[in-house]
Motif scaffolding. Structure first.
Motif, PDB file in Angstrom:
ATOM      1  N   TYR A   1      44.200  15.082  64.727  1.00  0.00           N
ATOM      2  CA  TYR A   1      44.087  13.710  65.448  1.00  0.00           C
ATOM      3  C   TYR A   1      42.753  13.587  66.185  1.00  0.00           C
ATOM      4  O   TYR A   1      42.952  14.085  67.476  1.00  0.00           O
ATOM      5  CB  TYR A   1      45.635  13.286  65.894  1.00  0.00           C
ATOM      6  CG  TYR A   1      45.613  12.168  66.469  1.00  0.00           C
ATOM      7  CD1 TYR A   1      45.162  11.032  65.652  1.00  0.00           C
ATOM      8  CD2 TYR A   1      45.889  11.956  67.814  1.00  0.00           C
ATOM      9  CE1 TYR A   1      45.214   9.533  66.538  1.00  0.00           C
ATOM     10  CE2 TYR A   1      46.111  10.654  68.374  1.00  0.00           C
ATOM     11  CZ  TYR A   1      45.682   9.328  67.607  1.00  0.00           C
ATOM     12  OH  TYR A   1      45.750   8.273  68.322  1.00  0.00           O
ATOM     13  N   THR A   2      41.850  12.734  65.817  1.00  0.00           N
ATOM     14  CA  THR A   2      40.818  12.530  66.857  1.00  0.00           C
ATOM     15  C   THR A   2      40.236  10.931  67.275  1.00  0.00           C
ATOM     16  O   THR A   2      39.770  10.390  66.571  1.00  0.00           O
ATOM     17  CB  THR A   2      39.604  13.046  66.143  1.00  0.00           C
ATOM     18  OG1 THR A   2      39.554  12.652  64.708  1.00  0.00           O
ATOM     19  CG2 THR A   2      39.723  14.553  66.095  1.00  0.00           C
ATOM     20  N   PRO A   3      41.329  10.364  68.008  1.00  0.00           N
ATOM     21  CA  PRO A   3      41.332   9.058  68.131  1.00  0.00           C
ATOM     22  C   PRO A   3      39.766   8.427  68.808  1.00  0.00           C
ATOM     23  O   PRO A   3      39.685   7.203  68.702  1.00  0.00           O
ATOM     24  CB  PRO A   3      42.159   8.831  69.260  1.00  0.00           C
ATOM     25  CG  PRO A   3      42.641   9.860  69.989  1.00  0.00           C
ATOM     26  CD  PRO A   3      42.492  10.932  68.859  1.00  0.00           C
ATOM     27  N   ASP A   4      39.149   9.331  69.587  1.00  0.00           N
ATOM     28  CA  ASP A   4      37.883   8.867  70.071  1.00  0.00           C
ATOM     29  C   ASP A   4      36.635   9.388  69.138  1.00  0.00           C
ATOM     30  O   ASP A   4      35.622   9.116  69.771  1.00  0.00           O
ATOM     31  CB  ASP A   4      38.061   9.615  71.478  1.00  0.00           C
ATOM     32  CG  ASP A   4      38.020  11.064  71.363  1.00  0.00           C
ATOM     33  OD1 ASP A   4      38.638  11.550  70.362  1.00  0.00           O
ATOM     34  OD2 ASP A   4      37.714  11.600  72.303  1.00  0.00           O
ATOM     35  N   ILE A   5      36.692   9.585  67.921  1.00  0.00           N
ATOM     36  CA  ILE A   5      35.681   9.799  67.272  1.00  0.00           C
ATOM     37  C   ILE A   5      34.854   8.629  67.069  1.00  0.00           C
ATOM     38  O   ILE A   5      35.451   7.529  66.828  1.00  0.00           O
ATOM     39  CB  ILE A   5      36.018  10.542  65.823  1.00  0.00           C
ATOM     40  CG1 ILE A   5      35.021  11.041  65.088  1.00  0.00           C
ATOM     41  CG2 ILE A   5      37.024   9.546  65.115  1.00  0.00           C
ATOM     42  CD1 ILE A   5      35.380  11.965  63.847  1.00  0.00           C
ATOM     43  N   HIS A   6      33.353   8.920  66.924  1.00  0.00           N
ATOM     44  CA  HIS A   6      32.462   7.639  67.025  1.00  0.00           C
ATOM     45  C   HIS A   6      31.136   8.089  66.379  1.00  0.00           C
ATOM     46  O   HIS A   6      30.196   7.232  66.281  1.00  0.00           O
ATOM     47  CB  HIS A   6      32.597   7.051  68.138  1.00  0.00           C
ATOM     48  CG  HIS A   6      31.877   7.650  69.347  1.00  0.00           C
ATOM     49  ND1 HIS A   6      32.656   8.525  70.146  1.00  0.00           N
ATOM     50  CD2 HIS A   6      30.589   8.093  69.600  1.00  0.00           C
ATOM     51  CE1 HIS A   6      31.877   9.116  70.966  1.00  0.00           C
ATOM     52  NE2 HIS A   6      30.581   8.923  70.668  1.00  0.00           N
TER      53      HIS A   6
ATOM     54  N   TYR B   1      31.694  16.054  66.129  1.00  0.00           N
ATOM     55  CA  TYR B   1      32.934  15.889  67.215  1.00  0.00           C
ATOM     56  C   TYR B   1      33.221  16.983  67.750  1.00  0.00           C
ATOM     57  O   TYR B   1      33.093  18.178  67.095  1.00  0.00           O
ATOM     58  CB  TYR B   1      34.012  15.245  66.581  1.00  0.00           C
ATOM     59  CG  TYR B   1      35.378  14.923  67.296  1.00  0.00           C
ATOM     60  CD1 TYR B   1      35.392  13.831  67.924  1.00  0.00           C
ATOM     61  CD2 TYR B   1      36.095  15.882  67.486  1.00  0.00           C
ATOM     62  CE1 TYR B   1      36.387  13.332  68.614  1.00  0.00           C
ATOM     63  CE2 TYR B   1      37.427  15.585  68.157  1.00  0.00           C
ATOM     64  CZ  TYR B   1      37.411  14.271  68.670  1.00  0.00           C
ATOM     65  OH  TYR B   1      38.338  13.952  69.808  1.00  0.00           O
TER      66      TYR B   1
ATOM     67  N   ASP C   1      41.693   9.243  62.741  1.00  0.00           N
ATOM     68  CA  ASP C   1      41.557   8.675  63.914  1.00  0.00           C
ATOM     69  C   ASP C   1      42.504   7.624  64.442  1.00  0.00           C
ATOM     70  O   ASP C   1      42.310   7.150  65.541  1.00  0.00           O
ATOM     71  CB  ASP C   1      40.111   7.845  64.040  1.00  0.00           C
ATOM     72  CG  ASP C   1      39.954   6.578  63.035  1.00  0.00           C
ATOM     73  OD1 ASP C   1      41.004   6.338  62.386  1.00  0.00           O
ATOM     74  OD2 ASP C   1      39.020   6.229  62.730  1.00  0.00           O
TER      75      ASP C   1
ATOM     76  N   LYS D   1      33.601   9.663  55.434  1.00  0.00           N
ATOM     77  CA  LYS D   1      34.586   9.022  56.069  1.00  0.00           C
ATOM     78  C   LYS D   1      35.348   8.146  55.169  1.00  0.00           C
ATOM     79  O   LYS D   1      34.366   7.173  54.404  1.00  0.00           O
ATOM     80  CB  LYS D   1      34.111   8.152  57.459  1.00  0.00           C
ATOM     81  CG  LYS D   1      35.232   7.205  58.105  1.00  0.00           C
ATOM     82  CD  LYS D   1      34.459   6.534  59.226  1.00  0.00           C
ATOM     83  CE  LYS D   1      35.698   5.491  59.724  1.00  0.00           C
ATOM     84  NZ  LYS D   1      34.986   4.874  60.867  1.00  0.00           N
TER      85      LYS D   1
END
Length: 233
Positions: free
Chosen positions: A5-10, A14, A40, A65
Motif C-alpha cells: 500500500y503506497t498512498p503517496d506514490i506520484h 518509489y 495507492d 499503472k
C-alpha cells in the motif's frame, strides 16, 4: 502476489517505508528485478520491480499503472455503533473491505457501550484487508460522531436504518435503486431507541429489516454490506 500500500506514490520510482522495506527484503526475500504490485488507495494499481533491495529503504521502479482498478458502480457507506469488544469491529472492517465498502463511520448512540474509538489501529486492519483482497481503493474510516449529529447532516442518495423494533419496515431489496450512493446505519447491541428511529425517519431514512434472525451489531453491518454489493452485481 506481493502487494504494498503506497498512498503517496506520484512518480515512476518509489521508496518503501522502513517497515515495508523490512517486510519486502527480510520476510518476502525479494531481490533485484523481482516483480511486485502497489496500490495507492485511490484506484491506482501499479506493476513494479525491486531496483535497490535495501532493508530500510527499498527502491522500486514503476513499470505500469492501471487507473480505476476494481471500481464499482455504487458507493457503500455504513455507519455502525462500535461494539464493547473492539475486535468485533476489526472483524467487520476486515470482512467488509474484502467484500466491498467505501466509507465507515462509527456512531455513538444512546445505548452504545463504547463511547470512544481509536482509528489508527482500525485503519491498519483496513489496509491489510485491501492488500489481501487485491483492492486499489482504500475505504475511508471517519472519526466517531454522535448519532444525532450524523443523522442530521447525512446526504447520501439512499439512506436506510436497520432495526429490530416492532415498527413498519421494508427490505433493502424492495427499496434499492441500483448503481446509487447508499448509507445504512446499524445500531448497538441494545438497538436504537424509539427517539433515534424517529429522528432517522424525519431525515429521510427508510427503516429496513435484515431478516428474521437477531444479529450482532457487526454481523448486521456485514449482512447489509453484502446485500448492497450482491444486489448491484
Amino acid at each position: 502476489m506481493h502487494i504494498f500500500y503506497t498512498p503517496d506514490i506520484h512518480s515512476d520510482a518509489y521508496i518503501l517505508s522502513e517497515e515495508e522495506s523490512k517486510h519486502c527484503i527480510k520476510v518476502l526475500r525479494l531481490d533485484v528485478g523481482n516483480l511486485l504490485y502497489l496500490v495507492d488507495g485511490k484506484g491506482g494499481f501499479y506493476d513494479a520491480v525491486v531496483e535497490d533491495p535495501h532493508p530500510k529503504r527499498t527502491k522500486l521502479k514503476i513499470l505500469s499503472k492501471l487507473e480505476n482498478f476494481g471500481k464499482r458502480n455504487h458507493y457503500v457507506h455504513i455507519a455502525i455503533a462500535p461494539t464493547k469488544n473492539i475486535e468485533r469491529v476489526e472483524w467487520f472492517l476486515e470482512k467488509a473491505t474484502e467484500i466491498g465498502i467505501d466509507e465507515i463511520t462509527p456512531i455513538i448512540c444512546d445505548r452504545s457501550e463504547r463511547k470512544e474509538i481509536k482509528t489508527e489501529r482500525l485503519n491498519k486492519v483496513i489496509t491489510s484487508a485491501i492488500k489481501q483482497s487485491i483492492k486499489a481503493y482504500h475505504p475511508v474510516l471517519n472519526e466517531a460522531i454522535r448519532y444525532s449529529d450524523f443523522i442530521a447532516k447525512s446526504s447520501n442518495s439512499q439512506k436506510f436504518i436497520a432495526h429490530c423494533m416492532d415498527e413498519a419496515k421494508s427490505t433493502i431489496k424492495d427499496q434499492l435503486i441500483l448503481n446509487s450512493n447508499y448509507l445504512i446505519v446499524i445500531g448497538p447491541e441494545g438497538d436504537f431507541t424509539h427517539e433515534e428511529l424517529e429522528a432517522a425517519v424525519k431525515n429521510d431514512f427508510v427503516p429496513v429489516s435484515l431478516g428474521n434472525s437477531r444479529l450482532r451489531t457487526e454481523t448486521a453491518a456485514l449482512e447489509a454490506c453484502f446485500e448492497l454489493n450482491f444486489l448491484n452485481r
